[in-house]
Design a protein around this motif. Structure first.
Motif, short mmCIF file in Angstrom:
data_model
loop_
_atom_site.label_atom_id
_atom_site.label_comp_id
_atom_site.label_asym_id
_atom_site.label_seq_id
_atom_site.Cartn_x
_atom_site.Cartn_y
_atom_site.Cartn_z
N GLY A 11 0.81 -1.22 0.00
CA GLY A 11 0.00 0.00 0.00
C GLY A 11 0.84 1.26 0.00
O GLY A 11 0.54 2.23 -0.70
N THR A 12 1.94 1.26 0.78
CA THR A 12 2.83 2.42 0.84
C THR A 12 3.53 2.64 -0.50
O THR A 12 3.66 3.79 -0.96
CB THR A 12 3.87 2.22 1.95
OG1 THR A 12 3.19 2.03 3.20
CG2 THR A 12 4.79 3.42 2.07
N VAL B 191 1.51 4.61 -3.09
CA VAL B 191 1.45 6.07 -2.99
C VAL B 191 2.45 6.70 -3.96
O VAL B 191 2.19 7.73 -4.58
CB VAL B 191 1.74 6.52 -1.54
CG1 VAL B 191 1.71 8.04 -1.44
CG2 VAL B 191 0.73 5.90 -0.58
N LEU C 239 -4.75 1.33 -4.64
CA LEU C 239 -4.35 2.23 -3.56
C LEU C 239 -5.56 2.63 -2.71
O LEU C 239 -5.48 2.65 -1.48
CB LEU C 239 -3.68 3.48 -4.14
CG LEU C 239 -3.33 4.59 -3.14
CD1 LEU C 239 -2.40 4.07 -2.05
CD2 LEU C 239 -2.72 5.80 -3.85
N TYR D 144 -6.48 -0.29 -0.41
CA TYR D 144 -5.51 -0.45 0.67
C TYR D 144 -5.68 0.68 1.70
O TYR D 144 -5.57 0.44 2.91
CB TYR D 144 -4.09 -0.45 0.12
CG TYR D 144 -3.61 -1.80 -0.38
CD1 TYR D 144 -2.63 -2.52 0.29
CD2 TYR D 144 -4.13 -2.35 -1.54
CE1 TYR D 144 -2.19 -3.74 -0.17
CE2 TYR D 144 -3.69 -3.58 -2.02
CZ TYR D 144 -2.73 -4.27 -1.33
OH TYR D 144 -2.29 -5.49 -1.79
N ALA D 145 -5.92 1.90 1.22
CA ALA D 145 -6.06 3.03 2.13
C ALA D 145 -7.30 2.89 3.01
O ALA D 145 -7.26 3.16 4.22
CB ALA D 145 -6.12 4.33 1.34
N GLN E 284 -3.94 0.15 5.23
CA GLN E 284 -2.73 -0.60 4.88
C GLN E 284 -1.75 0.30 4.12
O GLN E 284 -1.05 -0.16 3.22
CB GLN E 284 -3.10 -1.82 4.02
CG GLN E 284 -4.02 -2.82 4.68
CD GLN E 284 -3.33 -3.59 5.80
OE1 GLN E 284 -2.12 -3.55 5.94
NE2 GLN E 284 -4.11 -4.29 6.60
N VAL E 285 -1.68 1.59 4.50
CA VAL E 285 -0.78 2.55 3.86
C VAL E 285 -0.07 3.37 4.94
O VAL E 285 -0.71 3.86 5.87
CB VAL E 285 -1.56 3.50 2.92
CG1 VAL E 285 -0.61 4.56 2.33
CG2 VAL E 285 -2.25 2.74 1.81
N TRP F 153 1.47 6.70 5.06
CA TRP F 153 1.55 7.93 4.26
C TRP F 153 2.83 8.71 4.54
O TRP F 153 3.34 9.40 3.66
CB TRP F 153 0.33 8.80 4.51
CG TRP F 153 -0.94 8.17 4.07
CD1 TRP F 153 -1.84 7.50 4.84
CD2 TRP F 153 -1.47 8.13 2.73
NE1 TRP F 153 -2.90 7.04 4.07
CE2 TRP F 153 -2.69 7.41 2.78
CE3 TRP F 153 -1.02 8.63 1.51
CZ2 TRP F 153 -3.47 7.19 1.64
CZ3 TRP F 153 -1.78 8.42 0.38
CH2 TRP F 153 -2.99 7.71 0.46
N GLY G 35 5.22 7.02 2.25
CA GLY G 35 4.79 7.00 0.85
C GLY G 35 4.85 8.34 0.15
O GLY G 35 5.25 8.43 -1.02
#
Length: 244
Positions: free
Chosen positions: A41-42, A45, A185, A188-189, A193-194, A196, A199
């Motif tokens: 997920g990261t 970004v 994305l 996942y967000a 699961q990100v 930020w 990312g």
């Protein structure tokens, strides 16, 4: 540090037409200790804006045909959404093992192609709709599941079965990857699961360098570009295998 890391990944993403996510995912897991889904997920970004810019640069240098890009993009979007929903519910270690297996299979396929009889790129694509839609669906599913946008799947298939040159295949793969990475994305967000904080600076660094990677891709000989792509996949697989 994240800016420099993002600049390196952006160069590789432009060079291979994949947005940089494929190498970002194993390195985020190994160097920063992120779980597999959070690493994917990261990385997205950074990948989404990188793919957008790389797609524009490829289109400027080698026009991407709309009738070829649309079936890839539409089917990739739909199946990437399904793949990403599947991905967020899988155990992190199981997902990492699956990702390593995916990279090994992809590396083996590209390695075999390196020693296969060389075919000249066709002036017209060997297959069109509905086969481009089938490729978009398969690539989108893998992209949604593993967070790589599907370009790494579509590129070798487009060159080997559809008869395109490497740079044309990479441009079409980016057209497939843009909508699929966007919806992945988002999924996942929504499921948190990100990361930020990692990312966003990666994305800024990637945008600073991806155009240079595209320029290098168009300057390299076809066979060398394919060889580098194959070696790149092997490196990613080995790197992540140490984390399993």
């Amino acid at each position: 540090m994240y800016l420099v890391f993002g600049a390196l990944l952006g160069t590789l993403g432009g060079l291979f037409g994949i947005g940089g996510g494929l190498i970002a995912i194993p390195l985020l897991g190994v160097l920063f200790g992120l779980d597999q889904q959070i690493a994917q997920g990261t990385a997205l970004v950074m990948v989404v804006p990188n793919v957008m810019l790389a797609l524009w640069r490829y289109h400027q240098r080698n026009r991407i045909e709309r009738q070829h890009a649309l079936p890839l993009a539409i089917m990739g979007f739909c199946f990437a959404w399904l793949g990403s929903i599947w991905a967020v519910g899988i155990d992190a270690r199981t997902m990492r093992i699956g990702f390593v297996a995916f990279l090994i299979a992809l590396s083996a396929y590209n390695f075999v192609r390196m020693f296969a009889s060389r075919t000249t790129a066709a002036s017209q694509m060997n297959y069109s709709w509905p086969w481009l839609g089938v490729l978009g669906a398969a690539s989108g599913t893998m992209g949604g599941l593993f967070g790589v946008g599907g370009a790494v799947v579509a590129t070798p298939v487009l060159t080997s079965l559809f008869g395109t040159s490497q740079v044309v295949a990479q441009g079409l793969s980016l057209a497939l990857a843009l909508p699929s990475t966007g919806v992945t994305l988002l999924t996942y967000a929504v499921h948190h699961q990100v990361n930020w904080g990692i990312g966003l600076p990666l994305a800024v660094g990637g945008l600073m360098s991806i155009s240079w990677g595209v320029k290098v891709a168009h300057a390299l000989p076809e066979r060398l570009l394919r060889g580098l792509f194959c070696g790149f996949l092997v490196f990613c697989a080995v790197t992540l295998a140490f984390k399993v």
